[in-house]
Design an enzyme around this catalytic site. Sequence first.
Site, mmCIF file in Angstrom:
data_model
loop_
_atom_site.group_PDB
_atom_site.id
_atom_site.type_symbol
_atom_site.label_atom_id
_atom_site.label_comp_id
_atom_site.label_asym_id
_atom_site.label_seq_id
_atom_site.Cartn_x
_atom_site.Cartn_y
_atom_site.Cartn_z
ATOM 1 N N GLN A 99 -61.055 36.921 7.450
ATOM 2 C CA GLN A 99 -62.095 37.938 7.634
ATOM 3 C C GLN A 99 -63.389 37.575 6.939
ATOM 4 O O GLN A 99 -64.441 38.174 7.197
ATOM 5 C CB GLN A 99 -61.612 39.292 7.129
ATOM 6 N N CYS A 106 -60.669 44.156 7.190
ATOM 7 C CA CYS A 106 -59.224 43.930 7.116
ATOM 8 C C CYS A 106 -58.448 44.805 8.096
ATOM 9 O O CYS A 106 -57.455 44.365 8.679
ATOM 10 C CB CYS A 106 -58.725 44.154 5.704
ATOM 11 N N HIS A 157 -56.529 47.856 1.119
ATOM 12 C CA HIS A 157 -56.556 46.628 1.922
ATOM 13 C C HIS A 157 -55.531 46.715 3.042
ATOM 14 O O HIS A 157 -54.365 47.040 2.806
ATOM 15 C CB HIS A 157 -56.259 45.423 1.025
ATOM 16 N N ASN A 178 -51.774 38.028 5.332
ATOM 17 C CA ASN A 178 -53.096 38.463 4.901
ATOM 18 C C ASN A 178 -54.160 37.906 5.855
ATOM 19 O O ASN A 178 -53.835 37.126 6.765
ATOM 20 C CB ASN A 178 -53.351 37.988 3.461
#
Length: 327
Positions: free
Chosen positions: A127, A133, A272, A294
Site C-alpha cells: 500500500q 489498508c 489496521h 499484510n
Amino acid sequence: MLVFLLLSLVSLTVSYEVSVEHFQQWAFDHGKTYVSGTVRAMRTMIWLDNAEFVKQKNAENNGATFKLNQYADLTHEEYKAMLSPVTDHAITKATKDMIALALPPWVNIPKTMDWRDQKAVTPVKNQGSCGSCYSFSTTGALEGACAIKTGTLKSFSEQQIMDCSWNYGNNGCNGGMFDRAFYYIMEQGGIDSEAAYPYTMKESDKCKYDAKSKAGQVTNYYYVKQEDEDALTAVLALKGPVAIAINAGQRDFQFYNSGVYDNPACDASLNHGVLAIGYGTDSDSGKDYFLVKNSWGTQWGLDGYIKMRRNKDNQCGIATYPSIPEC
C-alpha cells in the site's frame, strides 16, 4: 540545531561505529535518500535507537524475531501515524448492517490451514505511504472467495475501492472499512481487475470503474462472531480468507520478522486492516497462530506475512471485527 545533531552523530559514530556503517548499507539497500545532511543525521540517530530496540527484542527470545526493515528510520510515533484507528461505533454499525455467518457445529476443523496451498491468495501487495489498508483487506478476501468459487485466482483493484467508495463512508488514503467496500462492490455490480484499474498509491475523487473490465463481484457479505477465535478459525477452515482488523501499533510489530508474534500488551485498539489466510501451531515454539497477509510489501515480516498469536485472549483484537464476502 545542526551543530547539535552533527555532534550527536559524531558521538554515536564513536560508540556505534559498526552500526552507523550498517545504517549506510541499510539506506542503500532500501533506496533511502534524504534532502539534507541534517535530515540524514536525524534519521541515522532514529535508526540507531531502533537498532538497539530490535537487538533487545531478539535477546528476549520469546518465539519471534525482529529486524530493521523499511520502517527502521521512523520514530514509533511516525510509524503509528501511518495507521488508521477504527472506532467502536464504526464496528457496531458494521455488524448491525451485516448478516451473521452461521456454521454447522458438527464439522471437523483441520489442525492447520493455509489458503495459499489452494491457490486462493494473490502475491503480497504494497500500500506504500497511503492509508488504504482496508482496500487491500477487501480485495484479498474477495480474491479468495472468487478463487474458491470459480477455480481461477484473479487480482482485484484496490484503487477502484479508494476512488469510488467515498459515498459509502471510506476516505481514500485516510482509512476506511472493508464492510463498506463490500457493500459498494455489491451495489456497483462488480470490481475491475488490478491490471485494468492499477494502484497509484494516491486517492482520487474521480471513479474510473469500467464494467467491461469487471473481474469479480460481491453477492453478499457477513460478519463472523466477534471476539471468538474459535469462530474465526472455523470460518478460515470452511469458507476461505477473512478480512480482519488488528492493532498494529505496538513498536515490536513495526519490526516483526518471523516466528509467532506474541505480545500480551497488544489490546483491541484496532487500526489496521489485513487478511487472515490460515492458522496452525508453530513447530518451534508450540504456539498456536493465525497466518495473516499484510499489505506492506515482501520486505516486512515473513515475506509480507505474520503469524499472530491464536487462542490467547483475542490478542491485538484479531477476532474483534472479521468479515467475509461471497463471490
